[in-house]
Write a protein that holds these residues in place. Structure first.
Motif, PDB file in Angstrom:
ATOM      1  N   UNK A 171       2.581 -13.605   1.483  1.00 48.97           N
ATOM      2  CA  UNK A 171       2.375 -12.298   0.874  1.00 48.97           C
ATOM      3  C   UNK A 171       1.535 -11.438   1.810  1.00 48.97           C
ATOM      4  N   UNK A 172       1.983 -10.226   2.060  1.00 47.52           N
ATOM      5  CA  UNK A 172       1.208  -9.306   2.871  1.00 47.52           C
ATOM      6  C   UNK A 172       0.034  -8.801   2.046  1.00 47.52           C
ATOM      7  N   UNK A 173      -1.198  -8.936   2.528  1.00 51.55           N
ATOM      8  CA  UNK A 173      -2.347  -8.482   1.738  1.00 51.55           C
ATOM      9  C   UNK A 173      -2.266  -6.999   1.430  1.00 51.55           C
ATOM     10  N   UNK A 174      -2.715  -6.645   0.236  1.00 50.88           N
ATOM     11  CA  UNK A 174      -2.766  -5.234  -0.124  1.00 50.88           C
ATOM     12  C   UNK A 174      -3.830  -4.552   0.719  1.00 50.88           C
ATOM     13  N   UNK A 175      -3.477  -3.442   1.341  1.00 52.46           N
ATOM     14  CA  UNK A 175      -4.438  -2.686   2.135  1.00 52.46           C
ATOM     15  C   UNK A 175      -4.603  -1.315   1.520  1.00 52.46           C
ATOM     16  N   UNK A 176      -5.834  -0.884   1.437  1.00 57.19           N
ATOM     17  CA  UNK A 176      -6.119   0.415   0.828  1.00 57.19           C
ATOM     18  C   UNK A 176      -5.488   1.519   1.650  1.00 57.19           C
ATOM     19  N   UNK A 177      -4.777   2.396   0.993  1.00 59.02           N
ATOM     20  CA  UNK A 177      -4.130   3.514   1.666  1.00 59.02           C
ATOM     21  C   UNK A 177      -4.617   4.811   1.048  1.00 59.02           C
ATOM     22  N   UNK A 178      -4.182   5.935   1.640  1.00 58.76           N
ATOM     23  CA  UNK A 178      -4.663   7.209   1.129  1.00 58.76           C
ATOM     24  C   UNK A 178      -3.870   7.708  -0.071  1.00 58.76           C
ATOM     25  N   UNK A 179      -2.902   6.975  -0.543  1.00 57.50           N
ATOM     26  CA  UNK A 179      -2.191   7.407  -1.727  1.00 57.50           C
ATOM     27  C   UNK A 179      -0.776   6.875  -1.754  1.00 57.50           C
ATOM     28  N   UNK A 180      -0.095   7.011  -2.897  1.00 58.61           N
ATOM     29  CA  UNK A 180       1.288   6.562  -2.989  1.00 58.61           C
ATOM     30  C   UNK A 180       2.149   7.236  -1.930  1.00 58.61           C
ATOM     31  N   UNK A 181       3.022   6.477  -1.331  1.00 56.59           N
ATOM     32  CA  UNK A 181       3.849   7.014  -0.262  1.00 56.59           C
ATOM     33  C   UNK A 181       5.330   6.980  -0.607  1.00 56.59           C
ATOM     34  N   UNK A 182       5.749   5.935  -1.285  1.00 56.93           N
ATOM     35  CA  UNK A 182       7.164   5.842  -1.644  1.00 56.93           C
ATOM     36  C   UNK A 182       7.389   6.472  -3.018  1.00 56.93           C
ATOM     37  N   UNK A 183       8.638   6.813  -3.273  1.00 55.99           N
ATOM     38  CA  UNK A 183       8.960   7.422  -4.571  1.00 55.99           C
ATOM     39  C   UNK A 183       9.091   6.395  -5.674  1.00 55.99           C
ATOM     40  N   UNK A 184       9.236   5.125  -5.302  1.00 60.28           N
ATOM     41  CA  UNK A 184       9.428   4.061  -6.280  1.00 60.28           C
ATOM     42  C   UNK A 184       8.404   2.954  -6.016  1.00 60.28           C
ATOM     43  N   UNK A 185       8.132   2.108  -7.011  1.00 64.24           N
ATOM     44  CA  UNK A 185       7.261   0.962  -6.760  1.00 64.24           C
ATOM     45  C   UNK A 185       7.854   0.050  -5.690  1.00 64.24           C
ATOM     46  N   UNK A 186       6.986  -0.442  -4.798  1.00 64.04           N
ATOM     47  CA  UNK A 186       7.405  -1.351  -3.728  1.00 64.04           C
ATOM     48  C   UNK A 186       6.474  -2.556  -3.759  1.00 64.04           C
ATOM     49  N   UNK A 187       7.059  -3.753  -3.922  1.00 65.57           N
ATOM     50  CA  UNK A 187       6.260  -4.959  -4.067  1.00 65.57           C
ATOM     51  C   UNK A 187       6.725  -6.024  -3.079  1.00 65.57           C
ATOM     52  N   UNK A 188       5.764  -6.766  -2.552  1.00 65.67           N
ATOM     53  CA  UNK A 188       6.080  -7.882  -1.676  1.00 65.67           C
ATOM     54  C   UNK A 188       6.064  -9.151  -2.524  1.00 65.67           C
ATOM     55  N   UNK A 189       7.127  -9.957  -2.441  1.00 62.03           N
ATOM     56  CA  UNK A 189       7.200 -11.179  -3.238  1.00 62.03           C
ATOM     57  C   UNK A 189       7.356 -12.379  -2.313  1.00 62.03           C
ATOM     58  N   UNK A 236       0.813  -1.209   0.000  1.00 64.93           N
ATOM     59  CA  UNK A 236       0.000   0.000   0.000  1.00 64.93           C
ATOM     60  C   UNK A 236       0.849   1.264   0.000  1.00 64.93           C
ATOM     61  N   UNK A 237       2.116   1.160   0.406  1.00 64.14           N
ATOM     62  CA  UNK A 237       3.001   2.325   0.413  1.00 64.14           C
ATOM     63  C   UNK A 237       3.636   2.564  -0.953  1.00 64.14           C
ATOM     64  N   UNK A 238       3.354   1.713  -1.913  1.00 63.95           N
ATOM     65  CA  UNK A 238       4.075   1.732  -3.183  1.00 63.95           C
ATOM     66  C   UNK A 238       3.822   2.995  -3.998  1.00 63.95           C
ATOM     67  N   UNK A 239       4.873   3.432  -4.683  1.00 63.27           N
ATOM     68  CA  UNK A 239       4.702   4.406  -5.735  1.00 63.27           C
ATOM     69  C   UNK A 239       4.173   3.716  -6.978  1.00 63.27           C
ATOM     70  N   UNK A 240       3.835   4.496  -7.994  1.00 61.68           N
ATOM     71  CA  UNK A 240       3.285   3.938  -9.221  1.00 61.68           C
ATOM     72  C   UNK A 240       4.265   4.121 -10.372  1.00 61.68           C
ATOM     73  N   UNK A 241       4.042   3.360 -11.452  1.00 58.76           N
ATOM     74  CA  UNK A 241       4.810   3.535 -12.663  1.00 58.76           C
ATOM     75  C   UNK A 241       5.509   2.275 -13.122  1.00 58.76           C
ATOM     76  N   UNK A 242       6.074   2.365 -14.333  1.00 62.98           N
ATOM     77  CA  UNK A 242       6.782   1.238 -14.942  1.00 62.98           C
ATOM     78  C   UNK A 242       8.262   1.288 -14.577  1.00 62.98           C
ATOM     79  N   UNK A 243       8.894   0.122 -14.583  1.00 65.16           N
ATOM     80  CA  UNK A 243      10.332   0.036 -14.316  1.00 65.16           C
ATOM     81  C   UNK A 243      10.899  -1.136 -15.099  1.00 65.16           C
ATOM     82  N   UNK A 244      12.199  -1.073 -15.374  1.00 66.94           N
ATOM     83  CA  UNK A 244      12.872  -2.109 -16.160  1.00 66.94           C
ATOM     84  C   UNK A 244      14.357  -2.019 -15.874  1.00 66.94           C
ATOM     85  N   UNK A 245      14.928  -3.086 -15.288  1.00 64.67           N
ATOM     86  CA  UNK A 245      16.348  -3.035 -14.987  1.00 64.67           C
ATOM     87  C   UNK A 245      16.852  -4.309 -14.346  1.00 64.67           C
TER      88      UNK A 245
END
Length: 665
Positions: A251-269, A158-167
């Motif tokens: 996997x930690x369940x996705x919880x609704x948050x008030x908006x993106x919090x981090x500057x980059x995408x953050x994913x739990x694997x 839920x703290x994740x930023x949005x957008x595409x990434x490749x690297x």
């Protein structure tokens, strides 16, 4: 209860999930009046208030034609069980369970013959709320040409930023940047343009506890994301450590948050997914890497040769329709256009989507104490006052009974009511807030806000003289992490009744069988006396803000031991900026928009005010609250800081000295 009020959770992950005990209650000072039923006397300090209740007020309260405590306890008990039943699914915002609770409250108001509040056609104040995010359909990960959909091998946090990434992918241990503590996972490795893979929590000792100390800010998922972004990472993958945390969900369940919090995408694997990446990159598996770091307290960061990843995170905003529930007992006579509000929030945290600890997310949080107890008590006060008014020909002032939505998400329901103008704030003479009144232990009830009008303390003292409860002060000011703050911020005197924190706070164990219904009945009787006296009060109820900088100390326990309430001990040497963030907005502009400033704090000294948007503290950008919290946790009391903010479209700066958090906050 929204425990941290204007602040937000730091999403801390700590080895062994350690949490400090809540601090001791404020000592009761003074001598009870002769013949008083209560052994407790509420006083601020010796000599500042009178030592005995006003005899005339006590005599007035003895004339109450109220319901017996046994009747009240029976109804309160039934209500608590119903509101805290699994069928309500934790009363999360936007859920059928919360809607059912609201319908029950409205039906009770109707059965009592209460009327709609002026300006409403019924018992609901309905409004739309920007309530967090949901996972968009374009969210995915691709490795070696294989596309993975969210939910099986990964989920965005839920703290994740949005957008595409490749690297390319790099392993960065626990993603901890703590050079002052002699540990830095980012030292000696260049991860610019890389996807970082990191373990949750912090380096462990042999007992599974953090080597960086209990309460370390580096375990925060937001802190990890910020450290990775600062090191040049384009995304962060988080995985549960295989040792010491075997019972944590894959996997930690996705919880609704008030908006993106981090500057980059953050994913739990999953650990399985992480081990595949490590194996493909010629690295030891997770367990070996964790043991190496934990044993030697030396980072094991490395590039995963030949492993690349692309992905996208889409978290579209979610708009929900929510409802405050309210009704009025009309007054009679010249004061009928003035109002006393009796309020309690009826929402809770659902399945841990807001404010719970990571290991509990996904489980039903029934919230029997928080705040089925307060909701049930409010309904009982409504019934007792309605009976009283019927037998005496009415009350001078009108009484409004309210159930607030989305308190756990930032006091949003009460804030909406106050700011809606439905009832002019100048016409609201006082507000009583009932939040977590279900764990009465040793007859103790904590009271806050008693200094927000000079008439509140004498009224509470008189009610105390007739109550079996022992009243203990937790702060004379009107600021605190519950709905009364929405009213005190508008200059309305408030009282806050509270029975203390406990290990089940915001946890699945807050169930109805642990609630003291006889204790709630005593709270109801006390509340009845106080509200009835306020309805008749002829002296000034003008607001007094002298104590607001101290706030309310909710860091007290209900008496349940041992305490494992998940909050850090609040001390006078903890720095406080003193801002009230604006939650009730769909605004996604970077920066912290202010809904207000707490008197007597560093923010007030800097000249900040409502509507300002903080964008930087010293050289640290603050696109949101979560970016600010790690910085503030590391800041020192007494240090001079520069605040960069936007006011009326113009960027300005102000210098101020960080003050300590006031006692009681």
């Amino acid at each position: 209860m929204l425990l941290v009020g204007a602040c937000t959770s730091s999403s801390n992950d700590r080895p062994a999930e350690a949490a400090s005990e809540a601090s001791s209650a404020v000592a009761v000072v003074g001598v009870p009046s002769e013949g008083a039923a209560s052994s407790g006397v509420i006083v601020k300090a010796p000599g500042e208030w009178g030592s005995t209740p006003e005899a005339s007020l006590v005599d007035f309260m003895r004339m109450d034609p109220e319901s017996s405590l046994s009747e009240i306890a029976a109804r309160v008990g039934e209500d608590v069980v119903w509101f805290a039943d699994d069928a309500r699914d934790g009363r999360g915002v936007g859920t059928p369970g919360l809607a059912a609770a609201e319908e029950r409250m409205a039906a009770r108001f109707a059965s009592l013959g209460l009327v709609p509040v002026p300006g409403l056609s019924g018992y609901f104040q309905t409004f739309e709320l920007p309530f967090g995010r949901e996972i968009g359909p374009s969210t995915q990960l691709t490795v070696a040409g294989i596309e993975h959909a969210s939910g099986k091998h990964f989920v965005p946090l839920s703290i994740s930023g949005e957008g595409a990434f490749d690297g390319p992918v790099a392993f960065v241990g626990y993603a901890v940047h703590a050079p002052d503590a002699g540990y830095d996972d980012f030292a000696g490795i260049d991860i610019k343009g890389h996807v970082a893979l990191a373990l949750r929590y912090e380096p462990h000792d042999a007992e599974g506890k953090s080597r960086l100390g209990d309460g370390s800010p580096h375990a925060s998922l937001v802190a990890k994301a910020e450290a990775a972004a600062n090191a040049g990472a384009i995304a962060l993958l988080i995985v549960n450590p295989p040792e010491h945390h075997e019972d944590v969900d894959p996997l930690q369940p996705f919880t609704s948050s008030r908006g993106p919090r981090a500057r980059i995408p953050v994913l739990h694997i999953t650990a399985e997914f992480a081990n595949e990446l490590l194996e493909d990159g010629g690295s030891p598996e997770l367990l070996a890497l964790q043991r190496s770091i934990d044993t030697d307290n030396i980072p094991a960061s490395r590039m995963l040769e030949g492993v690349s990843m692309s992905g996208n995170v889409e978290l579209p905003r979610r708009i929900v329709t929510v409802r405050n529930v309210m009704a009025m007992l009309p007054g009679s006579g010249d004061l009928a256009g003035e109002y006393i509000v009796v309020g309690a929030h009826h929402d809770h945290v659902g399945r841990g989507e807001v404010g719970s600890r990571p290991q509990f997310v996904g489980q039903i949080h029934n919230g029997a104490d928080d705040n089925a107890s307060g909701t049930s008590a409010m309904l009982a006060v409504a019934e007792a006052l309605t009976r009283s008014a019927a037998s005496t020909g009415g009350l001078p002032r009108s009484i409004i009974f309210q159930g607030y939505t989305a308190e756990e998400s930032g006091l949003l329901g009460s804030k909406h009511f106050v700011e809606s103008g439905l009832i002019p704030t100048a016409s609201i003479r006082a507000m009583l807030n009932l939040d977590m009144v279900g764990r009465v232990t040793n007859q103790k009830l904590y009271v806050g806000g008693y200094g927000t009008s000079r008439r509140l303390e004498p009224i509470v003292r008189a009610a105390d003289a007739l109550s079996p409860l022992e009243l203990t002060p937790i702060g004379a000011g009107g600021r605190g992490p519950s709905d009364h703050q929405s009213f005190s911020s508008a200059g309305i005197p408030v009282l806050f009744f509270f029975t203390g924190l406990h290990p089940d706070y915001h946890a699945p164990g807050d169930d109805a069988e642990k609630v003291n219904t006889d204790g709630i009945a005593s709270v109801v009787s006390l509340g009845f006396d106080v509200v009835r006296a306020l309805a008749y009060e002829t002296d000034s109820l003008a607001y007094v803000g002298d104590f607001d900088a101290r706030g309310n100390n909710v860091n007290v326990t209900s008496g349940t031991e041992p305490s494992s309430v998940p909050v850090a001990r609040r001390t006078s040497r903890r720095p406080q900026l003193g801002i009230e963030p604006e939650y009730l907005t769909d605004d996604t502009t970077p920066g912290i928009l202010l809904a207000g400033v707490i008197p007597g704090t560093s923010a007030e000294a800097a000249g900040l005010k409502k509507g300002d948007r903080i964008i930087k503290l010293n050289d640290t950008e603050t696109p949101n609250l979560e970016a600010m919290m790690p910085w503030l946790q590391q800041a020192a009391v007494g240090s001079e800081i520069t605040i960069t903010f936007i006011r009326d479209g113009q960027t300005q700066t102000a210098k101020t000295t960080l003050k300590p958090r006031a006692e009681g906050q």
